[in-house]
Design a protein around this motif. Structure first.
Motif, PDB file in Angstrom:
ATOM      1  N   ASN A 198      -1.420   9.136  -7.892  1.00 12.69           N
ATOM      2  CA  ASN A 198      -1.993   9.091  -6.663  1.00 12.69           C
ATOM      3  C   ASN A 198      -1.165   7.885  -5.871  1.00 12.69           C
ATOM      4  O   ASN A 198      -1.287   6.936  -6.294  1.00 12.69           O
ATOM      5  N   ILE A 199      -1.110   8.221  -4.380  1.00  8.63           N
ATOM      6  CA  ILE A 199      -0.501   7.090  -3.711  1.00  8.63           C
ATOM      7  C   ILE A 199      -1.690   6.770  -2.782  1.00  8.63           C
ATOM      8  O   ILE A 199      -2.374   7.761  -2.189  1.00  8.63           O
ATOM      9  N   GLY A 200      -1.764   5.459  -2.220  1.00  8.09           N
ATOM     10  CA  GLY A 200      -2.899   5.069  -1.150  1.00  8.09           C
ATOM     11  C   GLY A 200      -2.316   5.238  -0.008  1.00  8.09           C
ATOM     12  O   GLY A 200      -1.848   4.285   0.596  1.00  8.09           O
ATOM     13  N   TRP A 201      -2.295   6.554   0.317  1.00  8.48           N
ATOM     14  CA  TRP A 201      -1.688   6.900   1.700  1.00  8.48           C
ATOM     15  C   TRP A 201      -2.057   6.099   2.768  1.00  8.48           C
ATOM     16  O   TRP A 201      -1.480   5.598   3.910  1.00  8.48           O
ATOM     17  N   ARG A 202      -3.620   6.066   2.932  1.00  6.04           N
ATOM     18  CA  ARG A 202      -4.250   5.312   3.995  1.00  6.04           C
ATOM     19  C   ARG A 202      -3.582   3.801   4.063  1.00  6.04           C
ATOM     20  O   ARG A 202      -3.263   3.159   5.131  1.00  6.04           O
ATOM     21  N   GLN A 203      -3.669   2.988   2.992  1.00  5.34           N
ATOM     22  CA  GLN A 203      -3.049   1.712   2.928  1.00  5.34           C
ATOM     23  C   GLN A 203      -1.580   1.594   3.387  1.00  5.34           C
ATOM     24  O   GLN A 203      -1.283   0.823   4.183  1.00  5.34           O
ATOM     25  N   LEU A 204      -0.748   2.502   2.923  1.00  3.93           N
ATOM     26  CA  LEU A 204       0.517   2.518   3.193  1.00  3.93           C
ATOM     27  C   LEU A 204       0.776   3.016   4.736  1.00  3.93           C
ATOM     28  O   LEU A 204       1.654   1.986   5.320  1.00  3.93           O
ATOM     29  N   LEU A 205       0.009   3.846   5.277  1.00  3.57           N
ATOM     30  CA  LEU A 205       0.366   4.106   6.819  1.00  3.57           C
ATOM     31  C   LEU A 205      -0.284   2.892   7.638  1.00  3.57           C
ATOM     32  O   LEU A 205       0.253   2.718   8.637  1.00  3.57           O
ATOM     33  N   LEU A 206      -1.166   2.294   7.208  1.00  3.61           N
ATOM     34  CA  LEU A 206      -2.001   1.384   8.069  1.00  3.61           C
ATOM     35  C   LEU A 206      -1.000  -0.031   8.179  1.00  3.61           C
ATOM     36  O   LEU A 206      -0.859  -0.287   9.087  1.00  3.61           O
ATOM     37  N   TYR A 207      -0.516  -0.070   6.746  1.00  5.19           N
ATOM     38  CA  TYR A 207       0.373  -1.145   6.892  1.00  5.19           C
ATOM     39  C   TYR A 207       1.624  -0.919   7.584  1.00  5.19           C
ATOM     40  O   TYR A 207       2.364  -2.049   8.302  1.00  5.19           O
ATOM     41  N   ALA A 208       2.374   0.237   7.558  1.00 10.53           N
ATOM     42  CA  ALA A 208       3.283   0.590   8.522  1.00 10.53           C
ATOM     43  C   ALA A 208       2.887   0.342   9.765  1.00 10.53           C
ATOM     44  O   ALA A 208       3.777  -0.001  10.828  1.00 10.53           O
ATOM     45  N   GLU A 209       1.717   0.840  10.280  1.00 12.23           N
ATOM     46  CA  GLU A 209       1.306   0.627  11.442  1.00 12.23           C
ATOM     47  C   GLU A 209       1.192  -0.826  12.270  1.00 12.23           C
ATOM     48  O   GLU A 209       1.711  -1.132  13.174  1.00 12.23           O
ATOM     49  N   HIS A 210       0.591  -1.692  11.517  1.00 11.88           N
ATOM     50  CA  HIS A 210       0.378  -3.147  11.800  1.00 11.88           C
ATOM     51  C   HIS A 210       1.807  -3.837  11.676  1.00 11.88           C
ATOM     52  O   HIS A 210       1.801  -4.736  12.143  1.00 11.88           O
ATOM     53  N   GLU A 211       2.854  -3.342  10.848  1.00  8.40           N
ATOM     54  CA  GLU A 211       4.144  -3.979  10.973  1.00  8.40           C
ATOM     55  C   GLU A 211       5.167  -3.318  11.909  1.00  8.40           C
ATOM     56  O   GLU A 211       6.372  -3.592  12.071  1.00  8.40           O
ATOM     57  N   ASN A 212       4.582  -2.387  12.644  1.00  4.65           N
ATOM     58  CA  ASN A 212       5.390  -1.778  13.625  1.00  4.65           C
ATOM     59  C   ASN A 212       6.375  -0.789  13.048  1.00  4.65           C
ATOM     60  O   ASN A 212       7.724  -0.885  13.632  1.00  4.65           O
TER      61      ASN A 212
END
Length: 352
Positions: A198-212
């Motif tokens: 399992n991959i924590g997609w919510r965490q991954l995508l939020l991190y990508a958002e906040h790092e632009n």
């Protein structure tokens, strides 16, 4: 979501408040309770919570137990229940008590206050800007028990959606690096072996958002054909560090590319030395893969600018963060104290 409530069982109003939350959130979260240092320690040992929600100011011993869990990924939420109000006299006001109370407040991801007056008085301390006002259904009819529970759960979600890099497990971090590499190269064949499980997609995508870097990540995901949940990360409520601003493309700081590759790369590396940001690491990696890069000229230019040592440490960080291959590095990578400082700056960018 696993939440552990710590509360004083001798305080009837707080006990009733905790009971209402426990009942209201029984289908939304895994709630456990502790009413002493012993039960707190036992609950933590049996099942490490995601969040410890402390109701009222605990004893120094309980606070120390809580502090010891924070480096394990546990996050702290605090509801003061008026115990820091100017007229509160049920706590000693000696220097030692104020010191640990302040530390507890400052280390809380969020402080929930029960009304406007408490909020106004608390803000004067300046101890924590992450304030949420949720009225107490035990003592007022301005809010229902269910609304109180729903609003409290929203705070928990906000806490867990902040600085998600610190919460990622190893497979999720591995997947993030693979996606970044593919997104930079535009070819799925550049991907390393992808993690299973399992991959924590919510965490991954939020991190990508906040790092632009969401555009690079979305592109990498599309090339890899990953099945990812649809999340509008731009609308998710989170807490940011006080100094946070959305990273902007490096050209907005160093200027546009004017056809001189070596000069442009030196400008980017100089900017990264001032403030290492993941977005700029990604942009630098893209530039280093261009056929127009002359490694010898770049190495000499970096030496003239006194950037050789920094660039070598940066190459090591690029290999870890963006998957830059050694054959495209103008200088051999170095793993040293400076490298660790760059890593830490990247890691701490979203840290509360």
């Amino acid at each position: 979501m696993k939440v552990l409530y710590l509360y004083p069982k001798t305080d009837q109003l707080i006990s009733r408040h905790v009971s209402l939350l426990t009942e209201g959130l029984r289908y939304s979260a895994d709630i456990r309770t502790a009413d002493s240092v012993g039960t707190l320690r036992k609950a933590i040992q049996e099942k490490l919570p995601d969040i410890i929600h402390c109701h009222g100011l605990p004893s120094v011993t309980a606070a120390r137990t809580i502090f010891s869990t924070l480096n394990k990924g546990v996050r702290l939420v605090l509801t003061l229940h008026g115990q820091l109000e100017p007229w509160a006299d049920d706590r000693q006001r000696n220097i030692a008590a104020v010191y640990w109370q302040k530390e507890l407040v400052q280390k809380s991801y969020a402080v929930i206050l029960l009304g406007r007056l408490e909020r106004t008085n608390f803000m004067k301390t300046g101890w924590n800007p992450r304030i949420e006002e949720i009225h107490n259904a035990v003592i007022t009819n301005t809010i229902s028990p269910q609304k109180m529970s729903t609003d409290t759960f929203a705070v928990y979600q906000k806490v867990l959606d902040s600085d998600t890099l610190a919460l990622m497990d190893e497979p999720t971090e591995h997947m993030l690096r693979a996606i970044i590499k593919v997104g930079i190269m535009g070819d799925r064949h550049w991907a390393p072996v992808l993690p299973s499980g399992n991959i924590g997609w919510r965490q991954l995508l939020l991190y990508a958002e906040h790092e632009n870097i969401r555009n690079y990540v979305d592109y990498g995901i599309s090339l890899l054909g990953c099945n990812v949940p649809a999340i509008d990360t731009s609308s998710v409520a989170v807490y940011f560090p006080d100094s946070y601003t959305t990273p902007r493309p490096v050209r907005e700081t160093v200027g546009d590319y004017l056809g001189k590759e070596t000069e442009y790369l030196v400008r980017i590396i100089s900017q990264i030395r001032q403030q290492p940001l993941l977005l700029h690491l990604v942009e630098l990696t893209r530039e280093l893969y261009r056929d127009t890069v002359d490694d010898e000229l770049l190495s000499e230019a970096l030496k003239e600018k006194g950037l050789t040592a920094f660039a070598q440490s940066l190459m090591q960080v690029l290999s870890e963060q963006t998957g830059l291959d050694e054959g495209y590095m103008p200088l051999p990578p170095a793993d040293n104290k400076l490298t660790r400082q760059i890593r830490q700056q990247i890691t701490n960018h979203l840290k509360i």
